[in-house]
Motif scaffolding. Structure first.
Motif, mmCIF file in Angstrom:
data_model
loop_
_atom_site.group_PDB
_atom_site.id
_atom_site.type_symbol
_atom_site.label_atom_id
_atom_site.label_comp_id
_atom_site.label_asym_id
_atom_site.label_seq_id
_atom_site.Cartn_x
_atom_site.Cartn_y
_atom_site.Cartn_z
ATOM 1 N N PRO A 202 0.812 -1.222 0.000
ATOM 2 C CA PRO A 202 0.000 0.000 0.000
ATOM 3 C C PRO A 202 0.846 1.274 0.000
ATOM 4 C CG PRO A 202 -0.905 -1.609 1.531
ATOM 5 C CD PRO A 202 0.407 -2.161 1.058
ATOM 6 N N GLU A 203 2.056 1.207 0.584
ATOM 7 C CA GLU A 203 2.910 2.384 0.667
ATOM 8 C C GLU A 203 3.532 2.728 -0.684
ATOM 9 O OE1 GLU A 203 3.106 -0.202 2.755
ATOM 10 O OE2 GLU A 203 2.078 0.757 4.443
ATOM 11 N N THR A 204 3.852 1.704 -1.470
ATOM 12 C CA THR A 204 4.509 1.949 -2.756
ATOM 13 C C THR A 204 3.539 1.914 -3.930
ATOM 14 O OG1 THR A 204 5.006 -0.406 -3.038
ATOM 15 C CG2 THR A 204 6.659 0.946 -1.898
ATOM 16 N N ASP A 205 2.281 1.711 -3.665
ATOM 17 C CA ASP A 205 1.320 1.592 -4.758
ATOM 18 C C ASP A 205 1.161 2.908 -5.509
ATOM 19 O OD1 ASP A 205 -0.504 0.060 -6.283
ATOM 20 O OD2 ASP A 205 -2.174 1.018 -5.246
ATOM 21 N N GLY A 206 1.541 4.021 -4.881
ATOM 22 C CA GLY A 206 1.449 5.310 -5.555
ATOM 23 C C GLY A 206 2.267 5.354 -6.828
ATOM 24 N N LEU A 207 3.365 4.591 -6.863
ATOM 25 C CA LEU A 207 4.191 4.545 -8.068
ATOM 26 C C LEU A 207 3.399 3.974 -9.238
ATOM 27 C CD1 LEU A 207 7.099 4.975 -9.162
ATOM 28 C CD2 LEU A 207 7.546 2.591 -8.560
ATOM 29 N N ARG A 208 2.635 2.909 -8.970
ATOM 30 C CA ARG A 208 1.809 2.304 -10.018
ATOM 31 C C ARG A 208 0.692 3.253 -10.442
ATOM 32 N NH1 ARG A 208 -2.991 0.410 -10.391
ATOM 33 N NH2 ARG A 208 -3.328 0.845 -8.176
ATOM 34 N N VAL A 209 0.073 3.916 -9.460
ATOM 35 C CA VAL A 209 -1.017 4.844 -9.758
ATOM 36 C C VAL A 209 -0.528 5.976 -10.666
ATOM 37 C CG1 VAL A 209 -2.625 6.511 -8.761
ATOM 38 C CG2 VAL A 209 -2.268 4.307 -7.640
ATOM 39 N N LEU A 210 0.631 6.537 -10.327
ATOM 40 C CA LEU A 210 1.172 7.639 -11.120
ATOM 41 C C LEU A 210 1.573 7.167 -12.513
ATOM 42 C CD1 LEU A 210 2.130 10.477 -11.525
ATOM 43 C CD2 LEU A 210 4.218 9.938 -10.251
ATOM 44 N N ARG A 211 2.182 5.997 -12.603
ATOM 45 C CA ARG A 211 2.567 5.460 -13.900
ATOM 46 C C ARG A 211 1.350 5.302 -14.810
ATOM 47 N NH1 ARG A 211 3.602 -0.681 -14.003
ATOM 48 N NH2 ARG A 211 1.330 -0.468 -13.918
ATOM 49 N N ASP A 212 0.280 4.703 -14.272
ATOM 50 C CA ASP A 212 -0.927 4.496 -15.074
ATOM 51 C C ASP A 212 -1.586 5.821 -15.436
ATOM 52 O OD1 ASP A 212 -0.450 1.826 -14.870
ATOM 53 O OD2 ASP A 212 -1.993 1.434 -13.357
ATOM 54 N N THR A 235 1.269 13.038 -1.297
ATOM 55 C CA THR A 235 1.684 14.440 -1.279
ATOM 56 C C THR A 235 2.611 14.758 -2.442
ATOM 57 O OG1 THR A 235 3.585 13.951 0.134
ATOM 58 C CG2 THR A 235 1.498 14.460 1.235
ATOM 59 N N LYS A 236 2.882 16.054 -2.624
ATOM 60 C CA LYS A 236 3.707 16.501 -3.732
ATOM 61 C C LYS A 236 5.130 15.965 -3.618
ATOM 62 C CE LYS A 236 5.249 20.630 -6.217
ATOM 63 N NZ LYS A 236 5.226 22.120 -6.261
ATOM 64 N N ASP A 237 5.660 15.870 -2.386
ATOM 65 C CA ASP A 237 7.021 15.351 -2.210
ATOM 66 C C ASP A 237 7.140 13.933 -2.755
ATOM 67 O OD1 ASP A 237 7.776 17.697 -1.046
ATOM 68 O OD2 ASP A 237 7.527 16.989 1.020
ATOM 69 N N LYS A 238 6.136 13.087 -2.454
ATOM 70 C CA LYS A 238 6.160 11.717 -2.953
ATOM 71 C C LYS A 238 5.939 11.681 -4.454
ATOM 72 C CE LYS A 238 4.949 9.037 1.144
ATOM 73 N NZ LYS A 238 4.032 8.014 1.708
ATOM 74 N N VAL A 239 5.112 12.601 -4.971
ATOM 75 C CA VAL A 239 4.876 12.661 -6.410
ATOM 76 C C VAL A 239 6.186 12.919 -7.146
ATOM 77 C CG1 VAL A 239 3.833 14.034 -8.256
ATOM 78 C CG2 VAL A 239 2.455 13.325 -6.296
ATOM 79 N N LEU A 240 6.974 13.865 -6.648
ATOM 80 C CA LEU A 240 8.249 14.189 -7.282
ATOM 81 C C LEU A 240 9.211 12.999 -7.219
ATOM 82 C CD1 LEU A 240 8.743 17.847 -5.973
ATOM 83 C CD2 LEU A 240 8.081 17.126 -8.282
ATOM 84 N N LEU A 241 9.167 12.262 -6.114
ATOM 85 C CA LEU A 241 10.013 11.080 -5.981
ATOM 86 C C LEU A 241 9.594 9.998 -6.973
ATOM 87 C CD1 LEU A 241 12.234 9.516 -4.475
ATOM 88 C CD2 LEU A 241 10.487 8.796 -2.822
ATOM 89 N N TYR A 242 8.273 9.801 -7.115
ATOM 90 C CA TYR A 242 7.775 8.812 -8.069
ATOM 91 C C TYR A 242 8.105 9.214 -9.501
ATOM 92 C CZ TYR A 242 5.002 6.887 -4.196
ATOM 93 O OH TYR A 242 4.611 6.330 -3.015
ATOM 94 N N LEU A 243 7.984 10.504 -9.813
ATOM 95 C CA LEU A 243 8.308 10.987 -11.150
ATOM 96 C C LEU A 243 9.779 10.732 -11.477
ATOM 97 C CD1 LEU A 243 6.344 14.368 -11.225
ATOM 98 C CD2 LEU A 243 5.893 12.364 -12.656
ATOM 99 N N GLU A 244 10.635 10.977 -10.502
ATOM 100 C CA GLU A 244 12.066 10.739 -10.698
ATOM 101 C C GLU A 244 12.344 9.254 -10.947
ATOM 102 O OE1 GLU A 244 16.253 11.209 -8.197
ATOM 103 O OE2 GLU A 244 14.434 12.216 -7.511
#
Length: 283
Positions: A202-212, A235-244
Protein backbone atom coordinates in the motif's frame (compact mmCIF):
# COMPACT_ATOMS: atom_id res chain seq x y z
CA UNK A 1 -16.25 -13.38 -1.34
CA UNK A 2 -12.57 -14.24 -1.11
CA UNK A 3 -11.81 -12.02 1.88
CA UNK A 4 -14.66 -13.57 3.88
CA UNK A 5 -13.37 -17.04 3.03
CA UNK A 6 -9.69 -16.69 3.88
CA UNK A 7 -9.61 -13.85 6.41
CA UNK A 8 -6.30 -12.12 7.08
CA UNK A 9 -2.95 -12.78 8.68
CA UNK A 10 -1.78 -16.20 9.86
CA UNK A 11 -5.23 -17.78 9.47
CA UNK A 12 -5.36 -16.74 5.81
CA UNK A 13 -1.81 -17.97 5.19
CA UNK A 14 -2.59 -21.39 6.68
CA UNK A 15 -5.75 -21.76 4.58
CA UNK A 16 -3.93 -20.74 1.39
CA UNK A 17 -1.19 -23.29 2.07
CA UNK A 18 -3.75 -26.01 2.75
CA UNK A 19 -5.75 -25.38 -0.44
CA UNK A 20 -2.51 -25.26 -2.44
CA UNK A 21 -1.67 -28.77 -1.25
CA UNK A 22 -5.26 -30.03 -1.63
CA UNK A 23 -5.27 -28.92 -5.29
CA UNK A 24 -3.16 -31.85 -6.43
CA UNK A 25 -5.51 -34.44 -4.89
CA UNK A 26 -4.08 -37.92 -4.45
CA UNK A 27 -4.76 -41.06 -2.48
CA UNK A 28 -2.87 -40.03 0.64
CA UNK A 29 -4.93 -39.11 3.67
CA UNK A 30 -5.32 -35.64 5.16
CA UNK A 31 -6.22 -34.89 8.75
CA UNK A 32 -7.38 -31.40 9.61
CA UNK A 33 -9.22 -29.77 12.50
CA UNK A 34 -12.63 -28.12 12.06
CA UNK A 35 -14.64 -25.83 14.30
CA UNK A 36 -17.76 -27.98 14.51
CA UNK A 37 -16.56 -31.55 13.92
CA UNK A 38 -13.11 -31.61 15.51
CA UNK A 39 -10.44 -33.66 13.71
CA UNK A 40 -11.50 -34.91 10.27
CA UNK A 41 -9.70 -37.34 7.95
CA UNK A 42 -10.28 -37.29 4.19
CA UNK A 43 -8.72 -38.40 0.91
CA UNK A 44 -9.60 -38.73 -2.77
CA UNK A 45 -10.71 -35.10 -2.87
CA UNK A 46 -10.99 -32.64 -5.75
CA UNK A 47 -11.32 -28.98 -4.82
CA UNK A 48 -13.35 -26.51 -6.92
CA UNK A 49 -13.44 -23.04 -5.40
CA UNK A 50 -15.13 -20.03 -7.00
CA UNK A 51 -14.36 -16.69 -5.31
CA UNK A 52 -14.71 -13.05 -6.26
CA UNK A 53 -12.91 -10.00 -4.97
CA UNK A 54 -11.34 -6.68 -5.91
CA UNK A 55 -7.64 -6.23 -6.50
CA UNK A 56 -7.28 -4.22 -3.28
CA UNK A 57 -8.94 -6.90 -1.13
CA UNK A 58 -6.95 -9.61 -2.88
CA UNK A 59 -3.74 -7.86 -1.89
CA UNK A 60 -5.02 -7.48 1.65
CA UNK A 61 -5.75 -11.18 2.27
CA UNK A 62 -3.37 -13.12 -0.01
CA UNK A 63 0.35 -12.72 0.61
CA UNK A 64 2.86 -11.77 -2.07
CA UNK A 65 4.55 -15.16 -1.72
CA UNK A 66 1.25 -16.93 -2.45
CA UNK A 67 0.64 -14.81 -5.55
CA UNK A 68 4.15 -15.31 -6.95
CA UNK A 69 4.32 -18.97 -5.94
CA UNK A 70 2.24 -22.11 -5.81
CA UNK A 71 -1.21 -20.83 -4.88
CA UNK A 72 -1.78 -18.43 -7.74
CA UNK A 73 -0.23 -20.88 -10.18
CA UNK A 74 -3.30 -23.01 -9.48
CA UNK A 75 -5.85 -20.21 -9.92
CA UNK A 76 -7.75 -19.50 -13.12
CA UNK A 77 -8.06 -15.71 -13.10
CA UNK A 78 -11.11 -14.01 -14.61
CA UNK A 79 -10.63 -10.24 -14.81
CA UNK A 80 -13.28 -7.65 -15.60
CA UNK A 81 -14.27 -4.05 -15.02
CA UNK A 82 -17.53 -2.50 -13.95
CA UNK A 83 -19.77 -2.18 -16.99
CA UNK A 84 -21.67 0.96 -15.97
CA UNK A 85 -24.98 -0.67 -16.88
CA UNK A 86 -27.77 -0.28 -14.34
CA UNK A 87 -30.45 -2.85 -13.52
CA UNK A 88 -33.02 -1.73 -10.97
CA UNK A 89 -34.69 -5.13 -11.23
CA UNK A 90 -32.71 -8.38 -11.54
CA UNK A 91 -32.44 -9.53 -15.15
CA UNK A 92 -33.79 -13.04 -15.79
CA UNK A 93 -33.60 -15.19 -18.87
CA UNK A 94 -37.02 -15.84 -20.45
CA UNK A 95 -36.62 -19.56 -19.69
CA UNK A 96 -35.14 -18.98 -16.23
CA UNK A 97 -37.32 -21.57 -14.47
CA UNK A 98 -36.50 -24.27 -17.02
CA UNK A 99 -32.78 -23.49 -16.80
CA UNK A 100 -32.94 -23.58 -13.01
CA UNK A 101 -34.57 -26.99 -13.06
CA UNK A 102 -32.00 -28.25 -15.59
CA UNK A 103 -29.04 -27.09 -13.49
CA UNK A 104 -30.49 -28.58 -10.30
CA UNK A 105 -31.10 -31.88 -12.08
CA UNK A 106 -27.58 -31.84 -13.48
CA UNK A 107 -26.07 -31.27 -10.03
CA UNK A 108 -28.23 -34.00 -8.54
CA UNK A 109 -26.88 -36.44 -11.15
CA UNK A 110 -23.32 -35.40 -10.33
CA UNK A 111 -23.87 -35.99 -6.61
CA UNK A 112 -25.43 -39.40 -7.23
CA UNK A 113 -22.93 -40.58 -9.84
CA UNK A 114 -20.27 -43.12 -8.73
CA UNK A 115 -16.67 -42.06 -8.15
CA UNK A 116 -14.71 -42.69 -11.36
CA UNK A 117 -11.77 -41.56 -13.43
CA UNK A 118 -12.19 -39.35 -16.45
CA UNK A 119 -9.80 -40.41 -19.20
CA UNK A 120 -8.63 -38.50 -22.26
CA UNK A 121 -9.59 -39.89 -25.64
CA UNK A 122 -6.67 -40.78 -27.89
CA UNK A 123 -7.25 -37.66 -30.01
CA UNK A 124 -7.53 -35.39 -26.95
CA UNK A 125 -4.35 -36.84 -25.46
CA UNK A 126 -2.47 -36.29 -28.73
CA UNK A 127 -3.70 -32.69 -28.94
CA UNK A 128 -2.67 -31.99 -25.37
CA UNK A 129 0.74 -33.61 -25.91
CA UNK A 130 1.41 -31.52 -29.01
CA UNK A 131 0.49 -28.34 -27.14
CA UNK A 132 2.71 -29.28 -24.20
CA UNK A 133 5.77 -29.93 -26.38
CA UNK A 134 5.46 -26.77 -28.48
CA UNK A 135 4.13 -24.09 -26.11
CA UNK A 136 6.46 -21.07 -25.76
CA UNK A 137 8.04 -20.20 -22.43
CA UNK A 138 6.82 -17.02 -20.70
CA UNK A 139 8.77 -13.80 -21.17
CA UNK A 140 8.55 -12.90 -17.47
CA UNK A 141 10.18 -15.00 -14.76
CA UNK A 142 7.28 -14.32 -12.39
CA UNK A 143 4.98 -16.32 -14.69
CA UNK A 144 7.01 -19.54 -14.54
CA UNK A 145 5.09 -21.09 -11.59
CA UNK A 146 1.80 -20.61 -13.43
CA UNK A 147 3.32 -21.70 -16.76
CA UNK A 148 4.67 -24.93 -15.26
CA UNK A 149 1.24 -25.80 -13.85
CA UNK A 150 -0.80 -24.73 -16.86
CA UNK A 151 -1.08 -28.38 -17.93
CA UNK A 152 -2.69 -29.27 -14.57
CA UNK A 153 -5.09 -26.35 -14.90
CA UNK A 154 -6.12 -27.41 -18.41
CA UNK A 155 -6.81 -30.95 -17.19
CA UNK A 156 -8.99 -29.61 -14.37
CA UNK A 157 -10.90 -27.27 -16.69
CA UNK A 158 -11.32 -30.00 -19.31
CA UNK A 159 -12.79 -32.32 -16.65
CA UNK A 160 -15.29 -29.62 -15.68
CA UNK A 161 -16.16 -29.06 -19.34
CA UNK A 162 -16.82 -32.78 -19.81
CA UNK A 163 -18.96 -33.04 -16.67
CA UNK A 164 -20.77 -29.84 -17.57
CA UNK A 165 -21.78 -31.44 -20.84
CA UNK A 166 -22.64 -34.83 -19.34
CA UNK A 167 -22.69 -35.51 -15.57
CA UNK A 168 -22.02 -39.19 -16.27
CA UNK A 169 -19.10 -38.54 -18.65
CA UNK A 170 -16.10 -40.87 -18.55
CA UNK A 171 -14.11 -39.37 -21.42
CA UNK A 172 -12.49 -35.98 -22.05
CA UNK A 173 -12.77 -35.19 -25.76
CA UNK A 174 -10.82 -32.78 -27.97
CA UNK A 175 -13.51 -30.08 -27.75
CA UNK A 176 -13.20 -30.12 -23.95
CA UNK A 177 -9.42 -29.75 -24.18
CA UNK A 178 -9.66 -26.91 -26.72
CA UNK A 179 -12.08 -24.98 -24.51
CA UNK A 180 -9.86 -25.56 -21.46
CA UNK A 181 -6.79 -24.34 -23.38
CA UNK A 182 -8.61 -21.15 -24.35
CA UNK A 183 -9.67 -20.50 -20.75
CA UNK A 184 -6.17 -21.18 -19.42
CA UNK A 185 -4.64 -18.83 -22.00
CA UNK A 186 -7.11 -16.11 -21.01
CA UNK A 187 -6.15 -16.60 -17.36
CA UNK A 188 -2.43 -16.29 -18.18
CA UNK A 189 -3.11 -13.09 -20.13
CA UNK A 190 -4.59 -11.38 -17.07
CA UNK A 191 -1.94 -12.64 -14.66
CA UNK A 192 1.01 -10.21 -15.24
CA UNK A 193 -0.95 -7.05 -14.47
CA UNK A 194 -2.62 -8.66 -11.48
CA UNK A 195 0.65 -9.98 -10.05
CA UNK A 196 2.24 -6.57 -10.47
CA UNK A 197 -0.60 -4.92 -8.57
CA UNK A 198 -0.61 -7.40 -5.70
CA UNK A 199 3.16 -7.28 -5.19
CA UNK A 200 3.02 -3.53 -4.58
CA UNK A 201 2.61 -2.63 -0.92
CA UNK A 202 0.00 0.00 0.00
CA UNK A 203 2.91 2.38 0.67
CA UNK A 204 4.51 1.95 -2.76
CA UNK A 205 1.32 1.59 -4.76
CA UNK A 206 1.45 5.31 -5.56
CA UNK A 207 4.19 4.54 -8.07
CA UNK A 208 1.81 2.30 -10.02
CA UNK A 209 -1.02 4.84 -9.76
CA UNK A 210 1.17 7.64 -11.12
CA UNK A 211 2.57 5.46 -13.90
CA UNK A 212 -0.93 4.50 -15.07
CA UNK A 213 -2.08 8.11 -14.80
CA UNK A 214 0.59 9.43 -17.18
CA UNK A 215 0.29 6.42 -19.48
CA UNK A 216 -3.45 6.91 -19.96
CA UNK A 217 -3.19 10.67 -20.47
CA UNK A 218 -0.08 10.55 -22.65
CA UNK A 219 1.13 13.88 -21.27
CA UNK A 220 0.39 15.70 -17.99
CA UNK A 221 1.53 18.83 -16.22
CA UNK A 222 2.78 18.61 -12.65
CA UNK A 223 -0.25 20.55 -11.37
CA UNK A 224 -2.66 18.04 -12.90
CA UNK A 225 -0.64 15.11 -11.56
CA UNK A 226 -0.62 16.59 -8.05
CA UNK A 227 -4.38 17.18 -8.07
CA UNK A 228 -5.02 13.59 -9.13
CA UNK A 229 -2.56 12.04 -6.70
CA UNK A 230 -3.77 13.98 -3.67
CA UNK A 231 -7.05 12.07 -3.99
CA UNK A 232 -5.03 8.96 -3.12
CA UNK A 233 -3.43 10.71 -0.12
CA UNK A 234 -0.10 11.14 -1.94
CA UNK A 235 1.68 14.44 -1.28
CA UNK A 236 3.71 16.50 -3.73
CA UNK A 237 7.02 15.35 -2.21
CA UNK A 238 6.16 11.72 -2.95
CA UNK A 239 4.88 12.66 -6.41
CA UNK A 240 8.25 14.19 -7.28
CA UNK A 241 10.01 11.08 -5.98
CA UNK A 242 7.77 8.81 -8.07
CA UNK A 243 8.31 10.99 -11.15
CA UNK A 244 12.07 10.74 -10.70
CA UNK A 245 11.82 6.93 -10.36
CA UNK A 246 9.69 6.55 -13.47
CA UNK A 247 11.94 8.91 -15.43
CA UNK A 248 15.07 6.97 -14.48
CA UNK A 249 13.29 3.81 -15.69
CA UNK A 250 12.66 5.45 -19.10
CA UNK A 251 8.90 5.13 -18.67
CA UNK A 252 8.29 8.88 -18.72
CA UNK A 253 10.27 11.88 -19.91
CA UNK A 254 10.06 15.54 -18.98
CA UNK A 255 9.18 17.89 -21.86
CA UNK A 256 8.61 21.66 -22.19
CA UNK A 257 5.07 22.54 -21.17
CA UNK A 258 2.84 25.58 -21.75
CA UNK A 259 4.37 28.68 -20.15
CA UNK A 260 7.27 26.58 -18.93
CA UNK A 261 5.08 24.46 -16.63
CA UNK A 262 6.77 21.15 -15.62
CA UNK A 263 5.28 18.47 -17.88
CA UNK A 264 5.86 14.74 -18.26
CA UNK A 265 5.10 12.55 -21.28
CA UNK A 266 4.66 8.78 -21.39
CA UNK A 267 7.60 7.12 -23.11
CA UNK A 268 6.88 3.44 -22.51
CA UNK A 269 9.45 0.74 -21.98
CA UNK A 270 10.76 1.09 -25.52
CA UNK A 271 10.39 4.82 -25.87
CA UNK A 272 6.96 4.64 -27.51
CA UNK A 273 3.45 5.06 -26.24
CA UNK A 274 1.43 1.82 -26.16
CA UNK A 275 -1.01 1.27 -29.00
CA UNK A 276 -3.95 0.32 -26.81
CA UNK A 277 -4.77 0.75 -23.17
CA UNK A 278 -6.03 -2.19 -21.14
CA UNK A 279 -9.13 -1.50 -19.07
CA UNK A 280 -9.05 -4.72 -17.07
CA UNK A 281 -8.79 -3.81 -13.42
CA UNK A 282 -10.81 -6.12 -11.22
CA UNK A 283 -10.39 -9.91 -11.00
Amino acid sequence: ELAMSVGRGLLATDLIRLTTELYTGGDYEFEEGTRTHGSVKFSGHSVCWLAGTTREWLRDCVSRDAVEGGFFARVSTIASTYTGRRHYQPAYYPDHDAMDAQVRGHLAQLRASPVRELRLTHEADALLGQWYDTRPEPSQSELYPAWRREHDLILKLAMLEALGEDPLAERIATNHVITAQRLAAESMRHLPALMEFVTFTPETDGLRVLRDLVRKAGMLQLSSISRSMIKHGITKDKVLLYLETLESSNLITQVPGPNGAPTWMWAGRNGHRPRAESTEETP
